[in-house]
Design a protein around this motif. Structure first.
Motif, PDB file in Angstrom:
ATOM      1  N   GLU A   1       0.832  -1.214   0.000  1.00  0.00           N
ATOM      2  CA  GLU A   1       0.000   0.000   0.000  1.00  0.00           C
ATOM      3  C   GLU A   1       0.863   1.260   0.000  1.00  0.00           C
ATOM      4  OE1 GLU A   1      -2.480  -0.441   3.390  1.00  0.00           O
ATOM      5  OE2 GLU A   1      -3.602  -2.136   2.560  1.00  0.00           O
ATOM      6  N   HIS A   2       1.952   1.230   0.771  1.00  0.00           N
ATOM      7  CA  HIS A   2       2.815   2.406   0.853  1.00  0.00           C
ATOM      8  C   HIS A   2       3.488   2.694  -0.482  1.00  0.00           C
ATOM      9  CE1 HIS A   2       5.397   5.421   2.622  1.00  0.00           C
ATOM     10  NE2 HIS A   2       6.454   4.816   2.107  1.00  0.00           N
ATOM     11  N   PHE A   3       4.071   1.678  -1.105  1.00  0.00           N
ATOM     12  CA  PHE A   3       4.768   1.911  -2.367  1.00  0.00           C
ATOM     13  C   PHE A   3       3.795   2.197  -3.506  1.00  0.00           C
ATOM     14  CE2 PHE A   3       8.405   0.623  -0.026  1.00  0.00           C
ATOM     15  CZ  PHE A   3       9.493   1.156  -0.700  1.00  0.00           C
ATOM     16  N   ALA A   4       2.578   1.690  -3.413  1.00  0.00           N
ATOM     17  CA  ALA A   4       1.562   2.058  -4.405  1.00  0.00           C
ATOM     18  C   ALA A   4       1.244   3.547  -4.307  1.00  0.00           C
ATOM     19  CB  ALA A   4       0.303   1.221  -4.205  1.00  0.00           C
ATOM     20  N   ARG A   5       1.229   4.081  -3.081  1.00  0.00           N
ATOM     21  CA  ARG A   5       1.013   5.524  -2.919  1.00  0.00           C
ATOM     22  C   ARG A   5       2.203   6.309  -3.473  1.00  0.00           C
ATOM     23  NH1 ARG A   5      -1.231   3.863   2.101  1.00  0.00           N
ATOM     24  NH2 ARG A   5       0.757   4.253   3.169  1.00  0.00           N
ATOM     25  N   LEU A   6       3.420   5.825  -3.203  1.00  0.00           N
ATOM     26  CA  LEU A   6       4.598   6.512  -3.728  1.00  0.00           C
ATOM     27  C   LEU A   6       4.571   6.571  -5.245  1.00  0.00           C
ATOM     28  CD1 LEU A   6       7.496   5.099  -1.499  1.00  0.00           C
ATOM     29  CD2 LEU A   6       6.211   7.224  -1.202  1.00  0.00           C
ATOM     30  N   ALA A   7       4.016   5.536  -5.861  1.00  0.00           N
ATOM     31  CA  ALA A   7       3.983   5.467  -7.326  1.00  0.00           C
ATOM     32  C   ALA A   7       3.136   6.568  -7.947  1.00  0.00           C
ATOM     33  CB  ALA A   7       3.458   4.099  -7.776  1.00  0.00           C
ATOM     34  N   THR A   8       2.297   7.212  -7.134  1.00  0.00           N
ATOM     35  CA  THR A   8       1.400   8.243  -7.670  1.00  0.00           C
ATOM     36  C   THR A   8       1.889   9.662  -7.390  1.00  0.00           C
ATOM     37  OG1 THR A   8       0.046   8.336  -5.648  1.00  0.00           O
ATOM     38  CG2 THR A   8      -0.546   6.680  -7.302  1.00  0.00           C
ATOM     39  N   VAL A   9       3.082   9.798  -6.814  1.00  0.00           N
ATOM     40  CA  VAL A   9       3.544  11.138  -6.449  1.00  0.00           C
ATOM     41  C   VAL A   9       3.750  12.009  -7.688  1.00  0.00           C
ATOM     42  CG1 VAL A   9       4.682  10.313  -4.356  1.00  0.00           C
ATOM     43  CG2 VAL A   9       5.995  10.526  -6.476  1.00  0.00           C
ATOM     44  N   ASP A  10       3.462  13.279  -7.550  1.00  0.00           N
ATOM     45  CA  ASP A  10       3.782  14.251  -8.591  1.00  0.00           C
ATOM     46  C   ASP A  10       5.202  14.760  -8.341  1.00  0.00           C
ATOM     47  OD1 ASP A  10       1.283  14.135  -9.829  1.00  0.00           O
ATOM     48  OD2 ASP A  10       0.447  15.611  -8.430  1.00  0.00           O
ATOM     49  N   GLY A  11       6.030  14.710  -9.365  1.00  0.00           N
ATOM     50  CA  GLY A  11       7.373  15.248  -9.181  1.00  0.00           C
ATOM     51  C   GLY A  11       8.444  14.179  -9.206  1.00  0.00           C
ATOM     52  N   ASP A  12       9.307  14.192  -8.200  1.00  0.00           N
ATOM     53  CA  ASP A  12      10.527  13.399  -8.196  1.00  0.00           C
ATOM     54  C   ASP A  12      10.258  11.972  -7.723  1.00  0.00           C
ATOM     55  OD1 ASP A  12      13.080  12.430  -8.088  1.00  0.00           O
ATOM     56  OD2 ASP A  12      13.876  14.025  -6.823  1.00  0.00           O
ATOM     57  N   LEU A  13       9.903  11.095  -8.667  1.00  0.00           N
ATOM     58  CA  LEU A  13       9.610   9.707  -8.325  1.00  0.00           C
ATOM     59  C   LEU A  13      10.865   8.979  -7.852  1.00  0.00           C
ATOM     60  CD1 LEU A  13       7.592   7.388  -8.173  1.00  0.00           C
ATOM     61  CD2 LEU A  13       7.997   6.950 -10.613  1.00  0.00           C
ATOM     62  N   ALA A  14      12.013   9.303  -8.433  1.00  0.00           N
ATOM     63  CA  ALA A  14      13.258   8.649  -8.034  1.00  0.00           C
ATOM     64  C   ALA A  14      13.525   8.856  -6.546  1.00  0.00           C
ATOM     65  CB  ALA A  14      14.421   9.174  -8.866  1.00  0.00           C
ATOM     66  N   SER A  15      13.376  10.081  -6.086  1.00  0.00           N
ATOM     67  CA  SER A  15      13.611  10.364  -4.676  1.00  0.00           C
ATOM     68  C   SER A  15      12.567   9.700  -3.783  1.00  0.00           C
ATOM     69  CB  SER A  15      13.607  11.873  -4.428  1.00  0.00           C
ATOM     70  OG  SER A  15      14.703  12.490  -5.069  1.00  0.00           O
ATOM     71  N   ALA A  16      11.321   9.685  -4.253  1.00  0.00           N
ATOM     72  CA  ALA A  16      10.261   9.044  -3.470  1.00  0.00           C
ATOM     73  C   ALA A  16      10.543   7.559  -3.283  1.00  0.00           C
ATOM     74  CB  ALA A  16       8.916   9.249  -4.154  1.00  0.00           C
ATOM     75  N   LEU A  17      11.012   6.904  -4.345  1.00  0.00           N
ATOM     76  CA  LEU A  17      11.266   5.467  -4.257  1.00  0.00           C
ATOM     77  C   LEU A  17      12.526   5.156  -3.456  1.00  0.00           C
ATOM     78  CD1 LEU A  17      10.355   4.346  -7.894  1.00  0.00           C
ATOM     79  CD2 LEU A  17       8.989   4.082  -5.810  1.00  0.00           C
ATOM     80  N   THR A  18      13.600   5.892  -3.713  1.00  0.00           N
ATOM     81  CA  THR A  18      14.837   5.611  -2.963  1.00  0.00           C
ATOM     82  C   THR A  18      14.669   5.948  -1.486  1.00  0.00           C
ATOM     83  OG1 THR A  18      15.726   7.791  -3.582  1.00  0.00           O
ATOM     84  CG2 THR A  18      16.378   5.903  -4.936  1.00  0.00           C
ATOM     85  N   GLY A  19      13.764   6.863  -1.186  1.00  0.00           N
ATOM     86  CA  GLY A  19      13.464   7.183   0.201  1.00  0.00           C
ATOM     87  C   GLY A  19      12.307   6.379   0.760  1.00  0.00           C
TER      88      GLY A  19
END
Length: 229
Positions: free
Chosen positions: A49-67
C-alpha cells in the motif's frame, strides 16, 4: 501506457500465508514478510500500500522510491515488529518503467524474450559472493536489506523506457527459489497475456515443488498501450 496484470500466491510449508501482492493500472508489487503471525501478512500488505502511494507522487519519483524505506518507517509504530521485502514495477506518465526492490523478492524485466534486467537479491549470500567468499549454509535466508520500523538499507531503483509488450515478473523468494530469470524469460517468450504467463509460471513452480517449503507469490505485468477514449 498501462499494465495488464495477473498473479498468484501459494501457501507452502508455512502455517500462514505471509506473501502479498497487488496492482493498479500503472503499478504492481509483491511483498514477503518474515514470520507466521497474522501481523506478518499485515506488514507485507502495508508495504505494498505504501509503495503504491509513492507510485502516484507528482514530481521526483526517483527520490520518493529511494526514500521509500524511510517514509515507510514513518507509517509504523516505533515498536512494530517484523520485517518485509518489496518488489515492484511502476509506469509513469512519461512512458518510463521503474523497478524497485528491497530484500530478496525479485524483479525480472523481459523484452522480446530476452532479459533486460534482474534485481539483486539483497541477502547475505549475495554479499558473500561480492566479497569473493563462499556462501555459507542459510546465508540466502539472511536479508541484507529489508523494510521495517527500523529498516535496513535503501530500495534498489532502476528506470528504463517502457515498450509495449515488455513483461515485468515479480517474485517473492519462495517462487524465485524454483524459478530462475532464465525460466521467466523462456516463459515470457510464449506469453500471450498476463493470465497465460502466470498460469505457465505456476505450472513450472508446481512441477519443481508440489508443495514449496516457503510461501510463493508472483505477479506478471505486461505493458500495454492505453486504449484511446
Amino acid at each position: 501506457m498501462i499494465f495488464e496484470c495477473a498473479g498468484f500466491a501459494e501457501q507452502g510449508g508455512r502455517s500462514t500465508l505471509n506473501d502479498s501482492y497487488g496492482w493498479t493500472p500503472t503499478a504492481a508489487f509483491v511483498a514477503d514478510s518474515a514470520g507466521d503471525s497474522s501481523g506478518a501478512r499485515q506488514l507485507a500488505d502495508a508495504a505494498i500500500e505504501h509503495f503504491a502511494r509513492l507510485a502516484t507522487v507528482d514530481g521526483d519519483l526517483a527520490s520518493a522510491l529511494t526514500g521509500g524505506a524511510q517514509s515507510f518507517e514513518q507509517t509504523l509504530p516505533a515498536d512494530a515488529e517484523g520485517m518485509t521485502t518489496i518488489a515492484g514495477g511502476i509506469l509513469d506518465p512519461r512512458g518510463l518503467l521503474w523497478t524497485v526492490s528491497q530484500g530478496d523478492s525479485l524483479v525480472v524485466h523481459v523484452r522480446d524474450g530476452s532479459i533486460v534486467s534482474v534485481s539483486t537479491a539483497h541477502n547475505a549470500a549475495h554479499e558473500l559472493t561480492i566479497l569473493g567468499r563462499r556462501q555459507t549454509y542459510g546465508s540466502s535466508s539472511v536479508l541484507s536489506r529489508y523494510l521495517a520500523a527500523h529498516s535496513r538499507g535503501v530500495p534498489e531503483v532502476r528506470v528504463t523506457r517502457a515498450v509495449p509488450g515488455d513483461i515485468v515478473v515479480l517474485m517473492t523468494d519462495g517462487a524465485g527459489e524454483h524459478l530462475s530469470a532464465a525460466d521467466v524469460a523462456e516463459a515470457a517468450s510464449s506469453m500471450s497475456d498476463a493470465p497465460t504467463g502466470v498460469s505457465a509460471l505456476n505450472v513450472q513452480l508446481r512441477a519443481r515443488a508440489e508443495v514449496p517449503a516457503d510461501n510463493a507469490a508472483c505477479v506478471v505485468a505486461v505493458v500495454r498501450e492505453e486504449a484511446s477514449a
